[in-house]
Enzyme design. Sequence first.
Site, PDB file in Angstrom:
ATOM      1  N   SER A  77      -8.104 -63.981 -29.085  1.00  0.00           N
ATOM      2  CA  SER A  77      -8.042 -62.805 -30.037  1.00  0.00           C
ATOM      3  C   SER A  77      -6.871 -61.930 -29.596  1.00  0.00           C
ATOM      4  O   SER A  77      -6.667 -60.909 -30.439  1.00  0.00           O
ATOM      5  CB  SER A  77      -9.496 -62.349 -29.841  1.00  0.00           C
ATOM      6  OG  SER A  77      -9.754 -61.624 -28.876  1.00  0.00           O
ATOM      7  N   LYS A 122      -9.759 -55.614 -26.332  1.00  0.00           N
ATOM      8  CA  LYS A 122      -9.252 -55.344 -27.670  1.00  0.00           C
ATOM      9  C   LYS A 122      -8.150 -54.046 -27.636  1.00  0.00           C
ATOM     10  O   LYS A 122      -7.997 -53.430 -26.761  1.00  0.00           O
ATOM     11  CB  LYS A 122     -10.542 -55.100 -28.805  1.00  0.00           C
ATOM     12  CG  LYS A 122     -11.456 -56.104 -28.940  1.00  0.00           C
ATOM     13  CD  LYS A 122     -11.045 -57.372 -29.653  1.00  0.00           C
ATOM     14  CE  LYS A 122     -11.982 -58.443 -29.481  1.00  0.00           C
ATOM     15  NZ  LYS A 122     -11.833 -59.584 -30.077  1.00  0.00           N
TER      16      LYS A 122
END
Length: 240
Positions: A77, A122
């Site tokens: 990701s 993230k």
Amino acid sequence: MDTEAQHTERDRSSRPSGTEHRSDPQGPEERSRSAFSAWIADWVPGGRITLTLLVLLTFLLLISTFVLRPFQIPSGSMQQGLRIGDRVLVNKLAYSFGERPLRGDVVVFDGTELFGDGDYIKRVVGVGGDHVVCCDTQGRIRVNDRSVDESSFLYPGDSPSTVPFDVVVPAGSLFVLGDHRADSSDSRDHLGSPGGGMVPLEAVIGRADWIVWPFGHATHLDRPDAYTRVPAPAAEGADG
């Protein structure tokens, strides 16, 4: 004459000879420390080697608990900057002493009851008070009415988002996205969930500062310049 001579000889004999050694006041203290270390080494199986290893492990545990924590990248990701299996060092003191995450920081947070069990990594796109919108006429994310060019770190071929959104980040929260937008479960995917996909500051473990493994990929993770021209959010509801 004889009496004076006898006194002289007696005075000379009372002086310490050059071969005599005076007691060292540090001696007993040094021996006590050595005896204590030796006693511990004798008590611990494996002796001094085991004792040295225990001290080293205790030191590493303290560092991991309060300063730096290793984190292994579990998915794609955050490609292409962070690859599956990369090990990063998370700076747990980055947001201590009043500091808060900034747009562009890569953060590790506890996603339990937010994104699912476990820790996540993230990039911060919005902080408290920010108005984050997808997308402008060129497909770029806008933060506080400023379009952001994320091409320097987005995965090649990815668009900033295929999911439209228009959110205001609550104070004390973060809006986070993965760099590989097509392969990231992030704030966009939880807009309708409790919390609206926002990450509370208290869930943040720290900032990922270094890739340390593999050695050929080791580097410092710098904050990109993409968000530097984003203006501050409106005063109401903003973090400050």
